[in-house]
Design a protein around this motif. Structure first.
Motif, PDB file in Angstrom:
ATOM      1  N   ASP A  63     110.025  12.881  36.472  1.00 37.83           N
ATOM      2  CA  ASP A  63     110.663  11.924  35.541  1.00 37.83           C
ATOM      3  C   ASP A  63     111.126  11.336  36.720  1.00 37.83           C
ATOM      4  N   ALA A  66     112.945   7.610  36.876  1.00 38.87           N
ATOM      5  CA  ALA A  66     114.607   7.724  36.152  1.00 38.87           C
ATOM      6  C   ALA A  66     115.453   8.396  37.380  1.00 38.87           C
ATOM      7  N   ASP A  99     109.683   1.175  34.139  1.00 33.76           N
ATOM      8  CA  ASP A  99     109.600   1.679  32.785  1.00 33.76           C
ATOM      9  C   ASP A  99     110.829   1.329  31.275  1.00 33.76           C
ATOM     10  N   ASP A 101     112.182   2.319  28.931  1.00 38.60           N
ATOM     11  CA  ASP A 101     112.894   3.552  28.471  1.00 38.60           C
ATOM     12  C   ASP A 101     113.925   4.258  29.416  1.00 38.60           C
ATOM     13  N   VAL A 102     113.960   3.372  30.738  1.00 36.43           N
ATOM     14  CA  VAL A 102     115.049   3.962  31.420  1.00 36.43           C
ATOM     15  C   VAL A 102     116.549   3.006  31.553  1.00 36.43           C
ATOM     16  N   ARG A 124     117.839  -2.991  32.816  1.00 41.63           N
ATOM     17  CA  ARG A 124     116.038  -2.627  32.267  1.00 41.63           C
ATOM     18  C   ARG A 124     115.230  -3.806  32.331  1.00 41.63           C
ATOM     19  N   SER A 225     121.260   6.702  36.318  1.00 41.69           N
ATOM     20  CA  SER A 225     120.120   6.377  35.510  1.00 41.69           C
ATOM     21  C   SER A 225     119.941   7.089  34.347  1.00 41.69           C
ATOM     22  N   LYS A 226     119.654   6.842  33.320  1.00 37.48           N
ATOM     23  CA  LYS A 226     119.802   7.353  31.539  1.00 37.48           C
ATOM     24  C   LYS A 226     118.179   6.857  30.853  1.00 37.48           C
ATOM     25  N   ARG A 227     117.479   8.041  30.587  1.00 37.86           N
ATOM     26  CA  ARG A 227     116.674   7.770  29.716  1.00 37.86           C
ATOM     27  C   ARG A 227     116.374   7.392  28.545  1.00 37.86           C
ATOM     28  N   ASN A 231     119.738  12.003  28.449  1.00 39.06           N
ATOM     29  CA  ASN A 231     120.579  11.683  29.508  1.00 39.06           C
ATOM     30  C   ASN A 231     119.864  12.273  30.825  1.00 39.06           C
ATOM     31  N   LEU A 232     119.431  11.846  31.987  1.00 35.56           N
ATOM     32  CA  LEU A 232     119.245  12.302  33.597  1.00 35.56           C
ATOM     33  C   LEU A 232     119.962  12.687  34.142  1.00 35.56           C
TER      34      LEU A 232
END
Length: 232
Positions: A63, A66, A99, A101-102, A124, A225-227, A231-232
């Motif tokens: 990923d 992220a 991205d 979505d992150v 974002r 960072s969070k997808r 979450n990452l």
């Protein structure tokens, strides 16, 4: 001897050294890392974190968007500057990574307590047709800004720029690997693995008067960072 390298991030010069940044502030970087504004040096890199999500040697589909590379924080007599880089390093001919979505976070605390966040800055990316843009919220005073990447955006005396930047980190990866495999120091300060490679990043310049708290407490900065969807 560490080799000095200067790189332009959003029109602001970042001074980076191998593993440490010495510019009157301390820096740390991680998916969750902390930097305290002081007159100390601190660890500055955390690429491929966490390995189970971002390292191709561990996950065949990493990923990268992220994956936080570094967070830098420093100040001038009038401003606090924070730079967050991610999704790299990449070859110079590769486009930036945007991205939608992150969700990226830059958290600033000015009360001396690293468990609190007085300024939760979030950003974002999105796209208007084929043109990527950035949305930044949670700036001091509750300000927010939206606009295209690769342009300097301004609001209430604050400046924001998102885009592709020369990776400012300096490190001899070959020397590190040779040192680890042989047990003998093999670092060469003329070799920079990150030279000519880019990260995507965001640079924010904030007047110090907007973030300085009472009692001259250290300003602490960390990032995450969070997808969306996990979450990452």
């Amino acid at each position: 001897m560490l080799k000095r390298r200067e790189s332009e991030l959003g029109g602001i010069t970042v001074l980076a050294l191998s593993k440490r940044v010495v510019i009157g502030v301390a820096c740390s970087a991680a998916v969750v890392g902390i930097a305290s504004i002081s007159h100390r040096a601190g660890v500055g890199a955390d690429h491929l974190d966490s390995p189970g999500r971002t390292d191709p040697a561990v996950d065949p589909v990493p990923d990268r968007p992220a994956d936080i590379a570094d967070i830098y924080a420093w100040h001038t007599p009038t401003d606090l500057i924070v730079a967050l880089t991610f999704a790299g390093p990449n070859p110079a001919n590769q486009a930036g990574t945007y991205d939608r979505d992150v969700l990226y976070e830059i958290n600033i605390s000015n009360d001396g307590d690293a468990t609190t966040t007085e300024f939760p800055i979030r950003f974002r990316f999105g796209h208007d047709g084929n043109r990527p843009g950035v949305q930044v919220t949670g700036l001091p005073g509750g300000a927010s800004v939206v606009g295209p990447v690769e342009q300097t955006l301004s609001v209430n005396g604050m400046l924001v720029k998102a885009g592709l930047f020369d990776d400012p980190f300096y490190f001899d990866l070959q020397g590190f690997r040779e040192t680890r495999s042989t047990g003998t120091l093999r670092f060469n300060n003329q070799r920079d693995f990150f030279a000519g490679q880019n990260d995507t990043g965001v640079v924010i310049q904030i007047p110090r008067a907007l973030v300085v708290g009472q009692g001259n407490q250290l300003i602490q900065v960390w990032s995450a960072s969070k997808r969306f969807g996990g979450n990452l």
